[in-house]
Design an enzyme around this catalytic site. Structure first.
Site, PDB file in Angstrom:
ATOM      1  N   ASP A   8       6.934 -42.271  44.256  1.00  0.00           N
ATOM      2  CA  ASP A   8       6.334 -43.210  44.196  1.00  0.00           C
ATOM      3  C   ASP A   8       5.584 -42.606  44.875  1.00  0.00           C
ATOM      4  O   ASP A   8       4.523 -41.952  44.070  1.00  0.00           O
ATOM      5  CB  ASP A   8       7.047 -44.208  45.465  1.00  0.00           C
ATOM      6  CG  ASP A   8       6.705 -44.054  46.704  1.00  0.00           C
ATOM      7  OD1 ASP A   8       6.274 -43.265  46.867  1.00  0.00           O
ATOM      8  OD2 ASP A   8       7.255 -44.664  47.524  1.00  0.00           O
ATOM      9  N   CYS A  65       9.340 -40.059  48.507  1.00  0.00           N
ATOM     10  CA  CYS A  65       8.422 -41.080  49.069  1.00  0.00           C
ATOM     11  C   CYS A  65       7.618 -41.018  50.129  1.00  0.00           C
ATOM     12  O   CYS A  65       7.555 -39.536  50.286  1.00  0.00           O
ATOM     13  CB  CYS A  65       9.039 -41.954  48.819  1.00  0.00           C
ATOM     14  SG  CYS A  65      10.504 -42.192  50.018  1.00  0.00           S
ATOM     15  N   THR A  67       8.452 -41.431  52.773  1.00  0.00           N
ATOM     16  CA  THR A  67       8.992 -40.918  53.934  1.00  0.00           C
ATOM     17  C   THR A  67      10.762 -40.057  53.465  1.00  0.00           C
ATOM     18  O   THR A  67      10.873 -39.024  54.329  1.00  0.00           O
ATOM     19  CB  THR A  67       9.755 -41.603  55.271  1.00  0.00           C
ATOM     20  OG1 THR A  67      10.800 -43.063  54.107  1.00  0.00           O
ATOM     21  CG2 THR A  67       8.661 -42.069  56.160  1.00  0.00           C
ATOM     22  N   HIS A  98      28.498 -28.035  52.735  1.00  0.00           N
ATOM     23  CA  HIS A  98      29.256 -28.719  52.753  1.00  0.00           C
ATOM     24  C   HIS A  98      29.128 -30.672  52.152  1.00  0.00           C
ATOM     25  O   HIS A  98      30.288 -30.773  52.465  1.00  0.00           O
ATOM     26  CB  HIS A  98      28.520 -29.414  54.751  1.00  0.00           C
ATOM     27  CG  HIS A  98      28.747 -28.242  55.887  1.00  0.00           C
ATOM     28  ND1 HIS A  98      29.462 -28.890  56.821  1.00  0.00           N
ATOM     29  CD2 HIS A  98      28.831 -26.742  55.647  1.00  0.00           C
ATOM     30  CE1 HIS A  98      29.378 -26.969  57.811  1.00  0.00           C
ATOM     31  NE2 HIS A  98      29.335 -26.153  57.199  1.00  0.00           N
ATOM     32  N   HIS A 134      35.710 -29.439  53.185  1.00  0.00           N
ATOM     33  CA  HIS A 134      34.601 -30.244  53.331  1.00  0.00           C
ATOM     34  C   HIS A 134      34.553 -31.226  51.384  1.00  0.00           C
ATOM     35  O   HIS A 134      34.517 -32.470  51.455  1.00  0.00           O
ATOM     36  CB  HIS A 134      33.685 -28.867  52.434  1.00  0.00           C
ATOM     37  CG  HIS A 134      32.833 -28.813  53.681  1.00  0.00           C
ATOM     38  ND1 HIS A 134      32.667 -29.138  55.102  1.00  0.00           N
ATOM     39  CD2 HIS A 134      32.944 -27.113  53.811  1.00  0.00           C
ATOM     40  CE1 HIS A 134      32.329 -27.940  55.783  1.00  0.00           C
ATOM     41  NE2 HIS A 134      32.395 -26.757  55.305  1.00  0.00           N
TER      42      HIS A 134
END
Ligand code: RB5
Length: 148
Positions: A8, A65, A67, A98, A134
């Site tokens: 973004d 973005c 964060t 994992h 996993h």
């Protein structure tokens, strides 16, 4: 590897530094935007990236973005996507081993281009461990999509 990338307005500068980095490593990159400061909505860029990963057009996706949080939330709503928000090298390796993640989210307001590039290098180079433990957990997660 074919990699699709999107961002973004709060992440496009980091994206624009990552694209040539990926190409320098020999990857083929599809950039879905955005490419300027004009305010946009992160789900509008998460979706085309995730769609291309789910369809197999791209093997992996990268979302940026401010964060990385909004992008990771949006990506994990898409069936077939396992997206990890990563800002450290330990998590970059662990989430491949994992969780077999196919999309990586990062925040331009959280880390710089140097750390981002090392995270990407590790995330792309680390194979899924393939371990039963996993795999069983991943299958349970994927069943949540089907509402089972
Ligand atoms: C945009 O201001 C910001 O909210 C967005 O880039 C992201 O950080 C959301 O999670």
């Amino acid at each position: 590897m074919k990699i699709v990338i999107g961002a973004d307005h709060a992440g496009y500068r980091l994206k624009d530094e990552i694209v040539p980095f990926l190409e320098s490593l020999g990857h083929t990159v599809k950039d879905v935007g955005c490419s300027c400061d004009q305010s946009v909505d992160y789900p509008d860029y998460a979706l085309p990236v995730c769609d291309q990963v789910v369809s197999g057009e791209a093997e992996r996706g990268i979302l940026i973005c401010g964060t990385g949080i909004g992008m990771s939330i949006a990506a994990n709503k898409v069936n077939g996507i396992r997206c990890a928000l990563v800002h450290d090298l330990f998590s970059a390796k662990a989430t491949r081993e994992h969780n077999d993640t196919n999309v990586l989210a990062m925040g331009e307001r959280v880390i710089g281009p140097g750390v981002a590039q090392e995270i990407i290098r590790v995330w792309l180079d680390t194979p899924f461990s393939g371990g039963e433990r996993h795999l069983g957990r991943i299958n349970k997660v994927m069943k949540l999509e089907a509402g089972v």
